[in-house]
Design a protein around this motif. Sequence first.
Motif, PDB file in Angstrom:
ATOM      1  N   VAL A  26      47.821  43.907  20.530  1.00  0.00           N
ATOM      2  CA  VAL A  26      47.247  43.217  21.687  1.00  0.00           C
ATOM      3  C   VAL A  26      48.040  43.556  22.948  1.00  0.00           C
ATOM      4  N   TYR A  27      47.332  43.939  23.992  1.00  0.00           N
ATOM      5  CA  TYR A  27      47.968  44.361  25.249  1.00  0.00           C
ATOM      6  C   TYR A  27      47.463  43.534  26.423  1.00  0.00           C
ATOM      7  N   PHE A  28      48.392  43.140  27.291  1.00  0.00           N
ATOM      8  CA  PHE A  28      48.050  42.443  28.534  1.00  0.00           C
ATOM      9  C   PHE A  28      48.763  43.146  29.680  1.00  0.00           C
ATOM     10  N   PRO A  29      48.206  43.033  30.903  1.00  0.00           N
ATOM     11  CA  PRO A  29      49.013  43.432  32.058  1.00  0.00           C
ATOM     12  C   PRO A  29      50.073  42.354  32.294  1.00  0.00           C
ATOM     13  N   ARG A  30      51.143  42.684  33.037  1.00  0.00           N
ATOM     14  CA  ARG A  30      52.061  41.612  33.447  1.00  0.00           C
ATOM     15  C   ARG A  30      51.240  40.651  34.324  1.00  0.00           C
ATOM     16  N   PRO A  31      51.613  39.362  34.370  1.00  0.00           N
ATOM     17  CA  PRO A  31      50.766  38.388  35.072  1.00  0.00           C
ATOM     18  C   PRO A  31      50.334  38.801  36.481  1.00  0.00           C
ATOM     19  N   GLU A  32      51.198  39.418  37.266  1.00  0.00           N
ATOM     20  CA  GLU A  32      50.795  39.754  38.643  1.00  0.00           C
ATOM     21  C   GLU A  32      49.738  40.861  38.691  1.00  0.00           C
ATOM     22  N   PHE A  33      49.580  41.622  37.594  1.00  0.00           N
ATOM     23  CA  PHE A  33      48.535  42.646  37.571  1.00  0.00           C
ATOM     24  C   PHE A  33      47.297  42.184  36.786  1.00  0.00           C
ATOM     25  N   CYS A  34      47.290  40.898  36.377  1.00  0.00           N
ATOM     26  CA  CYS A  34      46.071  40.313  35.785  1.00  0.00           C
ATOM     27  C   CYS A  34      45.080  40.029  36.907  1.00  0.00           C
ATOM     28  N   THR A  35      45.565  39.360  37.953  1.00  0.00           N
ATOM     29  CA  THR A  35      44.706  39.072  39.098  1.00  0.00           C
ATOM     30  C   THR A  35      44.590  40.333  39.961  1.00  0.00           C
ATOM     31  N   ASP A  36      43.726  40.273  40.967  1.00  0.00           N
ATOM     32  CA  ASP A  36      43.438  41.470  41.762  1.00  0.00           C
ATOM     33  C   ASP A  36      44.705  42.052  42.391  1.00  0.00           C
ATOM     34  N   ASN A  37      44.801  43.359  42.351  1.00  0.00           N
ATOM     35  CA  ASN A  37      45.990  44.053  42.865  1.00  0.00           C
ATOM     36  C   ASN A  37      45.644  45.491  43.194  1.00  0.00           C
ATOM     37  N   GLY A  38      46.503  46.134  43.962  1.00  0.00           N
ATOM     38  CA  GLY A  38      46.251  47.521  44.352  1.00  0.00           C
ATOM     39  C   GLY A  38      46.722  48.520  43.300  1.00  0.00           C
ATOM     40  N   ALA A  39      47.682  48.103  42.461  1.00  0.00           N
ATOM     41  CA  ALA A  39      48.269  49.030  41.486  1.00  0.00           C
ATOM     42  C   ALA A  39      47.220  49.559  40.519  1.00  0.00           C
ATOM     43  N   MET A  40      46.336  48.659  40.058  1.00  0.00           N
ATOM     44  CA  MET A  40      45.329  49.081  39.080  1.00  0.00           C
ATOM     45  C   MET A  40      44.329  50.059  39.709  1.00  0.00           C
ATOM     46  N   VAL A  41      44.080  49.912  41.002  1.00  0.00           N
ATOM     47  CA  VAL A  41      43.139  50.802  41.698  1.00  0.00           C
ATOM     48  C   VAL A  41      43.789  52.176  41.918  1.00  0.00           C
ATOM     49  N   ALA A  42      45.067  52.151  42.284  1.00  0.00           N
ATOM     50  CA  ALA A  42      45.792  53.415  42.472  1.00  0.00           C
ATOM     51  C   ALA A  42      45.886  54.174  41.146  1.00  0.00           C
ATOM     52  N   LEU A  43      46.133  53.444  40.048  1.00  0.00           N
ATOM     53  CA  LEU A  43      46.220  54.074  38.725  1.00  0.00           C
ATOM     54  C   LEU A  43      44.882  54.704  38.330  1.00  0.00           C
ATOM     55  N   ALA A  44      43.804  53.922  38.413  1.00  0.00           N
ATOM     56  CA  ALA A  44      42.474  54.440  38.057  1.00  0.00           C
ATOM     57  C   ALA A  44      42.142  55.649  38.940  1.00  0.00           C
ATOM     58  N   GLY A  45      42.488  55.545  40.227  1.00  0.00           N
ATOM     59  CA  GLY A  45      42.230  56.642  41.164  1.00  0.00           C
ATOM     60  C   GLY A  45      43.022  57.885  40.797  1.00  0.00           C
TER      61      GLY A  45
END
Length: 347
Positions: A296-315
């Motif tokens: 089971v995998y989760f993001p750290r709590p601050e990357f659960c809610t909306d953030n720029g890191a996940m968009v930069a990664l996907a990009g």
Amino acid sequence: MARSKSTRAPVLGIETSCDETAVAVYATGSGLLAHALYSQVDLHAVYGGVVPELASRDHVRRLLPLVGRVLEQAQVDRRALSGIAYTAGPGLVGALLVGASVARAMAWGLGVPCIGIHHMEAHLLAPMLEARPPEPPFVALLVSGGHTMLVHVRAMGDYVVLGETLDDAIGEAFDKTAKILGLGYPGGPALAALAERGDPGRFRFPRPMTDRPGLDFSFSGIKTFARHVLEDNGPEAAADIARAFEEAVVETLTIKARRALAQVEARTLVVAGGVSANRRLRAALADLGPREGVAVYFPRPEFCTDNGAMVALAGAIRLDAGEAAEDLRIGVRARWPLSELRPPGAR
Ligand code: KG4
Ligand code: ZN
């Protein structure tokens, strides 16, 4: 999600789909170089929910200074960027347009590629920002303010939606129930905090749609149930109601996640989106690990809610694969089925 380990030039990620102005710089091989966000919570709190027009206007005010600040933190000159990624949907159209316009204009000015990212793909990739990233195939449980979905992630960009909510999203159910209980906006974290003081045995809420086969959800009835229990028992019962609500939704999500894993015979579960910050939900789903041999995998709590890191990664993943917008159109979509996506480089 096999990615080349070689280091690439950094990608700027911009998220403005709702009430968070968020920016990050991510480089394949080096990882996350900087990220920051400006939350509009105080702006919307007086209205008890997000006011779309105010959100758009605040993104206009906050985004460019935030981009400057994050590039400085990352010690990256904008001319060193290899590309720019922005959230293109789903979300509030006016809010999305701010991120899209800034991203497209900056990319055009710098002569680098630009790409629009699906907000829910970004959420489901967020655990890949951690030291021990998940590998597809896996089941993703996406729980946010706008979505509740079980997705079979066969590869990045190859998504089969197994189930979703027929009415309210889970975060919406948290927020609406919190409002009924007299808590402020955003309600999810406030309700979770109140539930800590509640008696788990006093009330039993329904576990919607768990008594029949299928992977869809329904959360609108449960908030009505909360309203009736409050009317019958008075405001001193609020903490017990919050606790019973939380127990019910956590169990409902856990039952459906287990069912999805069995249905597609997956051994890996990824949980993401704002509600995956919820402590009890994390504990219940993490427990599937030792009990059922599921990773089971989760993001750290601050990357659960909306953030720029996940968009930069996907990009970064999609731009590394050679994918980029081919024209200068500033395109965003309020609605965008996840199943329309294609693997990186394939569209
Ligand atoms: O992913 P997100 O930041 O935005 C959307 O894409 O919708 O999710 C926001 C949602 C809100 O409904 C908020 O109340 C909920 O996530 N949330 C929580 C918690 N933290 C955020 N719900 C329950 N417990 C939490 N700890
Ligand atoms: Zn989100």
